[in-house]
Structure formats: C-alpha cells, structure tokens
Design a protein around this motif. Structure first.
Motif, mmCIF file in Angstrom:
data_model
loop_
_atom_site.group_PDB
_atom_site.id
_atom_site.type_symbol
_atom_site.label_atom_id
_atom_site.label_comp_id
_atom_site.label_asym_id
_atom_site.label_seq_id
_atom_site.Cartn_x
_atom_site.Cartn_y
_atom_site.Cartn_z
ATOM 1 N N LEU A 3 42.568 47.967 -1.621
ATOM 2 C CA LEU A 3 41.839 49.150 -2.091
ATOM 3 C C LEU A 3 42.791 50.146 -2.722
ATOM 4 O O LEU A 3 42.487 50.739 -3.773
ATOM 5 N N ARG A 4 43.928 50.352 -2.103
ATOM 6 C CA ARG A 4 44.895 51.313 -2.638
ATOM 7 C C ARG A 4 45.325 50.912 -4.043
ATOM 8 O O ARG A 4 45.371 51.747 -4.953
ATOM 9 N N GLY A 11 41.337 54.002 -10.749
ATOM 10 C CA GLY A 11 40.686 55.265 -10.401
ATOM 11 C C GLY A 11 39.513 55.095 -9.465
ATOM 12 O O GLY A 11 38.919 56.076 -9.018
ATOM 13 N N ARG A 12 39.166 53.871 -9.123
ATOM 14 C CA ARG A 12 38.023 53.577 -8.258
ATOM 15 C C ARG A 12 38.056 52.098 -7.894
ATOM 16 O O ARG A 12 38.822 51.320 -8.478
ATOM 17 N N PRO A 17 32.201 52.293 -2.819
ATOM 18 C CA PRO A 17 31.684 53.605 -3.225
ATOM 19 C C PRO A 17 32.132 54.679 -2.244
ATOM 20 O O PRO A 17 32.383 54.409 -1.075
ATOM 21 N N ILE A 18 32.253 55.900 -2.737
ATOM 22 C CA ILE A 18 32.652 57.027 -1.893
ATOM 23 C C ILE A 18 31.411 57.844 -1.552
ATOM 24 O O ILE A 18 30.653 58.239 -2.445
ATOM 25 N N PHE A 19 31.210 58.102 -0.273
ATOM 26 C CA PHE A 19 30.135 58.965 0.194
ATOM 27 C C PHE A 19 30.776 60.182 0.866
ATOM 28 O O PHE A 19 31.486 60.019 1.864
ATOM 29 N N ASP A 20 30.530 61.350 0.329
ATOM 30 C CA ASP A 20 31.078 62.594 0.882
ATOM 31 C C ASP A 20 29.958 63.310 1.633
ATOM 32 O O ASP A 20 28.987 63.766 1.027
ATOM 33 N N ASP A 247 39.147 49.756 7.697
ATOM 34 C CA ASP A 247 38.971 51.109 8.227
ATOM 35 C C ASP A 247 38.679 52.105 7.106
ATOM 36 O O ASP A 247 37.845 52.999 7.268
ATOM 37 N N CYS A 248 39.332 51.954 5.969
ATOM 38 C CA CYS A 248 39.060 52.842 4.840
ATOM 39 C C CYS A 248 37.614 52.703 4.374
ATOM 40 O O CYS A 248 36.958 53.704 4.058
ATOM 41 N N ARG A 249 37.119 51.487 4.330
ATOM 42 C CA ARG A 249 35.730 51.280 3.920
ATOM 43 C C ARG A 249 34.768 51.975 4.882
ATOM 44 O O ARG A 249 33.778 52.569 4.446
#
Length: 265
Positions: A3-4, A11-12, A17-20, A247-249
């Motif tokens: 992922l990094r 950039g993605r 997907p990112i959920f804030d 864990d990041c996911r």
C-alpha cells in the motif's frame, strides 16, 4: 506493491478507499483554512483518494441560527461522498430536541451525532444531551465525541460515564483522549462500544503504533479534522507508521464501513 508503494507512486490505491469519520466544514472564529466549502473540500478528497467524509459543519455546532441546515445542504449537494453527524449544541437544548425529533427526515444525511463539549464547556453526560444519547443507544448509532486528556467535559472520566450509561451507542473518541493515552486504551478495553481515532495523534511519534499494538487495528478508525489537517499528510503519516497492509486497510476503510454498517468491498 505494498500500500505504501502504491500511494507514494500513484497518490492512491485503487483497492484501498479512504473513509474519514472525523471532519468539519466551513469557516471558524480565530482560524483561517483553505478549502472550507463543500465543493472545494470534495475536490481535495478526489485528489487524495478519499471516498467518503463524515463531517459536522462548524455552524451546526456553533451557530444556532444556521445549525444543521449547513450539514443537510452540503450532503445533498454531494451525496456520493459526504455524510454528516447531526451537530449538538447543548446551549440550546430546545434545538437538540427538535433535531432529534426530525432525525429520521434526514436518513440520507445523518449517520449519528457529534458533540464538541470542550468548546461549549458542558459535559457529554449533561442532561441536555439526553434526547440524542437516548436515540443513539436505542439504535446503535455512532456518537463522535471531541475528547481531550484531562477535560472535565469530554475527557476519559466523562467518556467512561457515557459508555456505562449508553452501552449500545457506538462511541467514537475523537482525538482518543489526546495525551491520556493510557486511559483511552483502558476505555477501549473496558467498553466494546468504544473506538478511537487518529485525529491529532500524529503530533506525537509512536502513538498510533501503540494503540494498534495494545488494542488491535479493529478499534481504530481514520479521522483527520479536515480541513484542519491535510489528507496527504495524514495518509502518508499512517502509511509511515510501519503497520501491516492489513492493519492499514482496517484503519483506512474497513472499520469505517463496519461502523457505518456498509458492505465491504
């Protein structure tokens, strides 16, 4: 690619997907931000790969003449990427009662409630919040608390009392009782309905790693206070913590989908 590697190269990551779950919107007194309106904020989200922001407009928390109308208008302008917390201002308990009574009329807008008790100087356990707490407890709704270490309004002790009284509400500790890390961890251990977020944690090295190490990534969700903080900074900082991709996911989107009761990809 990890992922990094994907995020730093592209950039993605298409499958991450990112959920804030901790954002705001609009101007605020004594502050100056870029990108405070719904259109410019969603444009930044698109550039950063943020699929959804759950926010509470500053006006909903601080301006009773506007109130939650600011949340409703923004979400209905961008319904695919925005949801809102119903903002609660305990200085106006009659407004809280009205907002709770009309909650179901905005099922397309709201996911739960937001309290900013340090700003109002009224504890999260104050009876003026009771209508919202009661509904959240009945339905298992998320309640995002601004929490800060040592605060008599929303620090670890008021948060503990709220969790004891409302065991079915999903209590999200914004800022994770900032500075009182031991107590935040203990709260999450003691109450399965409590989760912690990443918002403002990145000013101190090692805190996210510690929370994940002691609690597991399932209890941590991604929050930024956007537009107070930068998406690219927060995403990059989390990717730089040395956590596993799994864990990041969980932090970036899987836990949020569970909290919001959405299907995971």
């Amino acid at each position: 690619m990890t992922l990094r590697q994907q995020f730093f190269a592209q950039g993605r990551a298409a499958d991450c997907p990112i959920f804030d779950l901790h954002g705001h919107m609009g101007p605020i007194f004594a502050g100056s931000f870029h990108n405070t309106d719904a259109a410019s904020m969603t444009a930044v989200m698109e550039r950063a790969g943020v699929k959804m922001l759950v926010f509470c407009h500053h006006a909903a928390l601080l301006n009773p003449n506007i109130g939650n109308r600011s949340n409703i208008e923004a979400v209905r302008q961008f319904p695919k990427v925005l949801r809102a917390y119903c903002g609660l201002n305990p200085s106006y308990p009659d407004v809280i009662e009205q907002d709770v009574a009309s909650y179901d009329s905005y099922a397309d807008v709201y996911v739960g409630f937001k309290m900013l008790s340090d700003y109002h100087r009224i504890a999260v356990t104050d009876p003026r919040y009771e209508p919202a707490w009661r509904l959240a407890d009945q339905r298992g709704l998320p309640v995002l608390l601004h929490t800060w270490g040592g605060s008599p309004y929303d620090g670890p002790e008021p948060a503990r009392k709220a969790a004891e009284k409302y065991p079915r509400a999903q209590i999200l500790l914004g800022h994770s009782c900032h500075g009182d890390w031991d107590k935040a961890i203990q709260l999450a251990r003691d109450f399965p309905n409590i989760c912690l977020d990443t918002c403002a944690l990145l000013d101190e090295r090692g805190i996210v790693e510690r929370l994940v190490g002691e609690l597991g990534a399932d209890r941590i969700f991604f929050g930024t206070d956007f537009p107070w903080f930068s998406y690219h900074y927060y995403i990059g900082a989390l990717l730089g913590c040395g956590l596993s991709d799994a864990d990041c996911r969980k932090i970036f989107y899987l836990n949020a989908r569970r909290i919001l009761r959405m299907k995971t990809p």
